[in-house]
Design a protein around this motif. Structure first.
Motif, short mmCIF file in Angstrom:
data_model
loop_
_atom_site.label_atom_id
_atom_site.label_comp_id
_atom_site.label_asym_id
_atom_site.label_seq_id
_atom_site.Cartn_x
_atom_site.Cartn_y
_atom_site.Cartn_z
N SER A 134 10.42 -2.07 4.99
CA SER A 134 9.88 -1.13 5.97
C SER A 134 10.22 0.31 5.62
CB SER A 134 10.42 -1.45 7.36
OG SER A 134 10.02 -2.73 7.75
N GLY A 135 11.30 0.51 4.88
CA GLY A 135 11.73 1.86 4.51
C GLY A 135 11.12 2.40 3.23
N ILE A 136 10.23 1.64 2.60
CA ILE A 136 9.59 2.12 1.37
C ILE A 136 8.69 3.30 1.73
CG2 ILE A 136 7.97 1.55 -0.47
CD1 ILE A 136 9.07 -1.32 -0.36
N CYS A 177 4.97 -0.36 -5.91
CA CYS A 177 5.69 -1.55 -5.46
C CYS A 177 5.17 -2.78 -6.18
CB CYS A 177 5.49 -1.77 -3.97
SG CYS A 177 6.08 -0.44 -2.94
N LEU A 178 6.08 -3.70 -6.36
CA LEU A 178 5.75 -4.97 -6.98
C LEU A 178 6.48 -6.06 -6.24
CD1 LEU A 178 4.53 -6.53 -9.44
CD2 LEU A 178 6.71 -6.12 -10.57
N GLY A 179 5.77 -7.06 -5.77
CA GLY A 179 6.40 -8.22 -5.13
C GLY A 179 6.65 -9.29 -6.17
N TYR A 180 7.86 -9.80 -6.23
CA TYR A 180 8.21 -10.83 -7.20
C TYR A 180 9.03 -11.89 -6.49
CZ TYR A 180 9.64 -13.07 -11.49
OH TYR A 180 9.83 -13.98 -12.48
N ALA A 228 7.53 -9.16 5.72
CA ALA A 228 7.33 -7.70 5.74
C ALA A 228 6.44 -7.27 4.58
CB ALA A 228 8.68 -6.99 5.69
N TRP A 229 6.67 -7.86 3.41
CA TRP A 229 5.87 -7.52 2.22
C TRP A 229 4.42 -7.94 2.42
CZ3 TRP A 229 5.42 -4.66 -1.82
CH2 TRP A 229 4.58 -5.03 -2.87
N GLU A 230 4.21 -9.15 2.89
CA GLU A 230 2.85 -9.64 3.12
C GLU A 230 2.14 -8.81 4.18
OE1 GLU A 230 0.88 -11.93 1.47
OE2 GLU A 230 2.53 -11.62 0.08
N GLU A 231 2.87 -8.36 5.18
CA GLU A 231 2.27 -7.52 6.21
C GLU A 231 1.79 -6.20 5.62
OE1 GLU A 231 3.81 -5.23 10.16
OE2 GLU A 231 4.42 -7.32 9.92
N LEU A 232 2.62 -5.59 4.79
CA LEU A 232 2.21 -4.33 4.13
C LEU A 232 0.95 -4.55 3.30
CD1 LEU A 232 5.51 -2.71 2.78
CD2 LEU A 232 4.10 -1.93 4.68
#
Length: 129
Positions: free
Chosen positions: A43-45, A51-54, A69-73
């Motif tokens: 949330s603080g990004i 960004c990269l989700g791994y 949180a990542w999927e929501e973004l």
């Protein structure tokens, strides 16, 4: 979160992500890369960040808070995140090549210094070279 961060890696396994994505150990991750592991950090990004989700342990039944949180973004097309291009990965490869070359050069310098003086003084040390 710092403004000089050029890449955020959102993950559930920082050690594996640093090796697989960056090609270096977690302790060697440069200061311009931040590894994020929980929902508050996601949330603080800051807006416009790369960004990269791994995910290493993606579980279809129950996602972690960081994964949610990542999927929501991503699902809402949040303007805070920018994708990572092939060019960006090639820059990471260049950074790794330079880092490895510097390590090689330093090690060669140490070995040359060791061979030049200390090995001649102690015959036991000579057997290692």
């Amino acid at each position: 979160m710092s403004e000089d961060v050029r890449l955020y890696i959102v993950t559930d396994d920082p050690a594996k992500a640093s090796l697989d994505v960056l090609g270096c150990f977690l302790s060697e991750v440069p200061s311009f890369i931040r590894i994020v592991t929980d929902a508050a950090q996601v949330s603080g990004i800051p807006p416009g960040s790369r960004c990269l989700g791994y995910w290493c342990a993606w579980n279809g039944r129950r996602l972690s808070d960081a994964q949610l949180a990542w999927e929501e973004l991503r699902s809402f097309g949040d303007p805070r995140i920018e994708g990572v291009s092939e060019y960006f990965f090639s820059r990471i490869d260049e950074w790794n090549a330079k880092r490895r070359q510097a390590e090689c050069d330093r090690l060669a310098s140490i070995v040359a210094e060791y061979q030049g003086g200390a090995a001649a003084e102690n015959p036991q040390k000579q057997r290692w070279f």
